[in-house]
Scaffold this motif. Sequence first.
Motif, mmCIF file in Angstrom:
data_model
loop_
_atom_site.group_PDB
_atom_site.id
_atom_site.type_symbol
_atom_site.label_atom_id
_atom_site.label_comp_id
_atom_site.label_asym_id
_atom_site.label_seq_id
_atom_site.Cartn_x
_atom_site.Cartn_y
_atom_site.Cartn_z
ATOM 1 N N LEU A 217 59.647 24.175 78.658
ATOM 2 C CA LEU A 217 58.536 23.211 78.624
ATOM 3 C C LEU A 217 59.053 21.787 78.528
ATOM 4 O O LEU A 217 58.468 20.861 79.110
ATOM 5 N N GLN A 218 60.157 21.603 77.796
ATOM 6 C CA GLN A 218 60.744 20.261 77.727
ATOM 7 C C GLN A 218 61.236 19.821 79.099
ATOM 8 O O GLN A 218 61.068 18.652 79.480
ATOM 9 N N HIS A 232 46.817 28.204 80.216
ATOM 10 C CA HIS A 232 46.738 28.391 81.667
ATOM 11 C C HIS A 232 47.542 27.319 82.404
ATOM 12 O O HIS A 232 48.277 27.618 83.375
ATOM 13 N N GLU A 233 47.430 26.089 81.955
ATOM 14 C CA GLU A 233 48.177 24.998 82.578
ATOM 15 C C GLU A 233 49.689 25.218 82.443
ATOM 16 O O GLU A 233 50.455 25.024 83.402
ATOM 17 N N VAL A 234 50.118 25.618 81.266
ATOM 18 C CA VAL A 234 51.544 25.820 81.023
ATOM 19 C C VAL A 234 52.080 26.990 81.838
ATOM 20 O O VAL A 234 53.144 26.894 82.473
ATOM 21 N N LEU A 235 51.364 28.109 81.839
ATOM 22 C CA LEU A 235 51.823 29.281 82.588
ATOM 23 C C LEU A 235 51.899 28.981 84.088
ATOM 24 O O LEU A 235 52.825 29.435 84.783
ATOM 25 N N THR A 236 50.933 28.221 84.573
ATOM 26 C CA THR A 236 50.941 27.849 86.000
ATOM 27 C C THR A 236 52.150 26.985 86.333
ATOM 28 O O THR A 236 52.807 27.171 87.375
ATOM 29 N N GLN A 241 57.181 25.649 89.043
ATOM 30 C CA GLN A 241 58.042 24.460 88.986
ATOM 31 C C GLN A 241 59.478 24.751 88.548
ATOM 32 O O GLN A 241 60.140 23.896 87.963
ATOM 33 N N ASP A 242 59.982 25.948 88.822
ATOM 34 C CA ASP A 242 61.380 26.277 88.528
ATOM 35 C C ASP A 242 61.731 25.942 87.083
ATOM 36 O O ASP A 242 62.653 25.171 86.790
ATOM 37 N N ALA A 243 60.991 26.559 86.162
ATOM 38 C CA ALA A 243 61.127 26.222 84.739
ATOM 39 C C ALA A 243 62.522 26.479 84.192
ATOM 40 O O ALA A 243 62.987 25.751 83.308
#
Length: 572
Positions: A217-218, A232-236, A241-243
């Motif tokens: 997330l950082q 939902h926003e974070v999981l998407t 976005q190649d986390a």
Amino acid sequence: MVDKKKLSAALLALMMLAGCSSAPQSSSSAAGDSNQAASSAASSSSAPDSSSQAENSNLTETGTYPIVKDKITLTYWVPLNEKYTSVIKDFNELEMSKELEKITNIHIEYQHPVEETAKEQFNLMIASGNLPDIIEQNWTGRPGGPEKALAENVIIDMTDLIDQYAPNYKKILSETPEGARQSMTNDGRHYMMTGFYYGEAVAAKIMIGPQYRRDWLQRLGLSDPTTIEEWHEVLTAIKNQDANGNGDPNDEIPFISKGASISCSNDNINVFASGFGANMKFYHVDGEVKFGPYEPEWKEYLMTMNQWYNEGLIDPEFATTDKTMFDAKIFGDQAGTWFCGLMGDMGRFVKYCDEDEPDWEIAALPYPIDTATGKAYNYCGGLTDIVCTNGANITTSNKYPIETTRWFDYAYTEEGHRLYNNGVEGLTYNLVDGEVQFTDLILNNPDGLDITRAIAKYCRAAGTTGAHMPDLAVMNARASHPIQREARDKIWSLASTERTLPSLTVDAEYSQRQADILNEVYTYVDEMVLKFIMGLESFDNYDNYLDTLRSMGLEEAIEIQQKTFDAFNGRG
């Protein structure tokens, strides 16, 4: 809760059980038992009268040690969990057990079923009538509870024994009236000796919750999610976005889960239901008992999970993921978020990060907020319990109920508490300014054991309860990493437990009916949860799902649970 087995297998197991138990059937066969008649057997569920100790010349005065002049032997049935079986085979291997025998002059012969077969072996033992002297059992989880065990003369009423021969335990009961209330039957009988959480130890009971790759997330510039919408926003973002930053935007799994059973502990996808205000099983709202999968919020939860599943936010293998697969996805740099435990799970994960992947950071997320109430809810069972429900009971086969009660009571002395929880002074711990400090034998074990298993090798504080108090020093040692402390004390503790039910025992009159209904209901709900989330069942058929639950007797089960909760609240 009786497991159904083939008749031939059950008969064979019964014969094996009888064969194993026949030699030391009870403490009466112990060497050196010179005064068997004086502390007479409890032939019913009543305790012996107050004259028993005075008539027994082998007993020393209450509060002095050893407890008996000539050694006696007691048999003790207690399952061993995986933490213990990884380092010992018998509690007598523990250094604390050896020391305890020296202090009390009472030898214990342990009977140890493994956790996986403990329920089956317990049922066979009860059916055979071949009882040990002591049973360690959570009766609240069995049909009829302790009342049935008392009525059927399996265990004895310990109320008078505690009053006369357990001054240390009695003092704790007087200091924790809510604990005393929770540890008795609805009619006020004490049927066990057990432990109680109070003070800082109450908050330290929080053992499970949402976890994630904080470094992901950082990297994406995202804040921690607090609501279902933010989740939902974070999981998407994790999906697209190649986390993990390896150049492949398609190898991340935003959320993983070990199945979706409502019968399991709160470590799977159904914890998301709390973000809609519902629990996966029973809970209450202002005293009114509800069953989560029957409430309107449950449909909203399932529809949201179905949307997430279709969007690729939930692991497509979530329904069949076991512990090995679960771990592989975390250690393989694939998993973004999940629900699991604080000690065994998170402890392993943060240790792996520290030792093998220092650029990774696994941490805790808060429980999702229900926007309808503005609160996050933690429905994990037992969080509202002050009492440890897995207590120690004296059976009707026990010829030494007074001696046994006094043996239990030693654990509630200051010295006994440290022996059970911290081990042997100078070996596993030292007292520094009155505070327990574990030695390197526990904190940096020379055999490479983690703290939990090191504790399991030396004392009785690694996951079983019985007749002793939990210890904050142990709980802190087992969750010693700063990330674990942050999770327990600063993040998961923010969720409310106001809707969480205490451990309840259904009255014997209704217990079998309740068990029959819920066995069928749980199986059906587990099946339908998967079907709705995975799109194998249309939400056009949701009313049929509710009708089926009604036809199974769910509303009757809710009424029974309400009566049980009301009876609990009416205890003295």
